[in-house]
Design an enzyme around this catalytic site. Structure first.
Site, PDB file in Angstrom:
ATOM      1  NE  ARG A   8     -14.449   9.493  74.770  1.00  0.00           N
ATOM      2  CZ  ARG A   8     -13.348   9.796  74.092  1.00  0.00           C
ATOM      3  NH1 ARG A   8     -13.458   9.690  72.537  1.00  0.00           N
ATOM      4  NH2 ARG A   8     -12.559  10.468  74.510  1.00  0.00           N
ATOM      5  CE  LYS A  41     -15.358  -8.102  53.331  1.00  0.00           C
ATOM      6  NZ  LYS A  41     -13.698  -8.735  52.886  1.00  0.00           N
ATOM      7  CE  LYS A  88     -19.000 -11.586  48.006  1.00  0.00           C
ATOM      8  NZ  LYS A  88     -18.130 -10.944  47.370  1.00  0.00           N
ATOM      9  CD  GLU A 139     -16.004 -12.883  44.781  1.00  0.00           C
ATOM     10  OE1 GLU A 139     -16.268 -12.022  45.569  1.00  0.00           O
ATOM     11  OE2 GLU A 139     -16.217 -14.061  45.221  1.00  0.00           O
ATOM     12  CG  ASP A 183     -12.503 -12.614  45.780  1.00  0.00           C
ATOM     13  OD1 ASP A 183     -12.146 -11.550  46.333  1.00  0.00           O
ATOM     14  OD2 ASP A 183     -12.615 -13.626  46.151  1.00  0.00           O
TER      15      ASP A 183
END
Length: 283
Positions: free
Chosen positions: A101, A136, A168, A201, A222
């Site tokens: 597994r 992410k 950002k 961004e 964005d």
């Protein structure tokens, strides 16, 4: 990232097996399988895809029993078809069952990422657009998942916060504006002798126009509409690299690549993929 160093996954194998075995072990296998029993297990593809993670699959079993013999009929990056025999493992049956597994969890997850990356890359074939991943990623698995992205033919955006400036919305707000944020990044790069690109961004045309007059290398659009993206490309006129991010569905990727954007970045490459269906069958 075209290869994956053992240091980026050995501790994950150790932790994953510890989760399964704890200090007691596999009570089902130890009670039903004789200690010296041997067998052959076959890794079979249950659907088409791009295989990835064979090195880690191998390490899981050799962590449990170094004497296991593993044969591979494909390599990372190869396309497998439903029914293909991907690998074969010979040796102690207890070790095979205890690692089954954990080994599958690694290879199915990574193969799912590489398969999806491959599909996206095919969508933008014959265009200038490059498919990028994001940060992410699953905590602790970033190097593995970004390796899988590369294996599928897409590209890594940045590994972490250390290898590229990405200004950002929160950085812009904290610095007091686009120009202020860019100037601070430029000065920091110079003062610290850092060799890294600067990207910013922007959410709208007004911010884009301001960023266009700075020395950034890449401007990320964005969550913009197609109309806004086309206007930005027109205003840019090839002076900066253009990246598009946000709300990039599978269907929208091909459409945007026809606009002539340089990069399309998708968090879905690593946070929303379906694992490739693989099975380990004991003879």
């Amino acid at each position: 990232m075209s290869t994956i160093d053992k240091k980026h996954y050995w501790h994950l194998i150790d932790f994953a097996l510890s989760e399964d075995l704890d200090i007691i072990g596999d009570i089902t296998t130890d009670s039903t399988i004789k200690e010296n029993a041997t067998s052959t297990a076959r890794l079979i593809a249950k659907e088409d895809g791009v295989i990835c993670g064979l090195q880690i699959f191998d390490e899981v079993f050799h962590y449990l029993d170094k004497s296991l013999k593993c044969d591979y009929f494909f390599k990372d990056g190869d396309i497998v078809r439903k029914g293909d025999l991907v690998a074969k493992i010979d040796g102690n049956l207890r070790a095979i069952l205890k690692g089954e597994r954990t080994a599958l969890n690694f290879i199915q997850r990574l193969s799912g990422i590489s398969s999806f990356a491959h599909k996206l890359v095919n969508l933008v074939a014959n265009t200038k657009t490059e498919i990028l991943d994001t940060r992410k990623t699953t905590p602790g698995y970033r190097y593995l998942e970004k390796y899988a992205v590369k294996t599928g033919g897409a590209s890594n955006h940045r590994i972490g916060l250390f290898d590229m400036f990405l200004i950002k919305d929160n950085h812009i707000a904290g610095a007091g504006g686009v120009v202020e944020a860019v100037n601070r990044a430029v000065n920091y790069r110079k003062e610290n002798g850092i060799i890294a690109k600067i990207e910013i961004e922007v959410p709208d045309l007004q911010s884009f126009r301001i960023a266009l007059d700075t020395v950034v290398d890449i401007i990320m659009l964005d969550n913009m509409t197609n109309e806004q993206i086309e206007e930005c490309i027109k205003l840019n006129n090839g002076s900066k690299k253009i990246e598009v991010s946000g709300n990039l569905t599978y269907e929208r990727v091909k459409e945007l690549s026809s606009f002539g954007v340089d990069y399309l970045s998708l968090g879905a490459l690593t946070h929303s993929v379906k694992s490739l269906d693989l099975s380990l069958l004991v003879d």
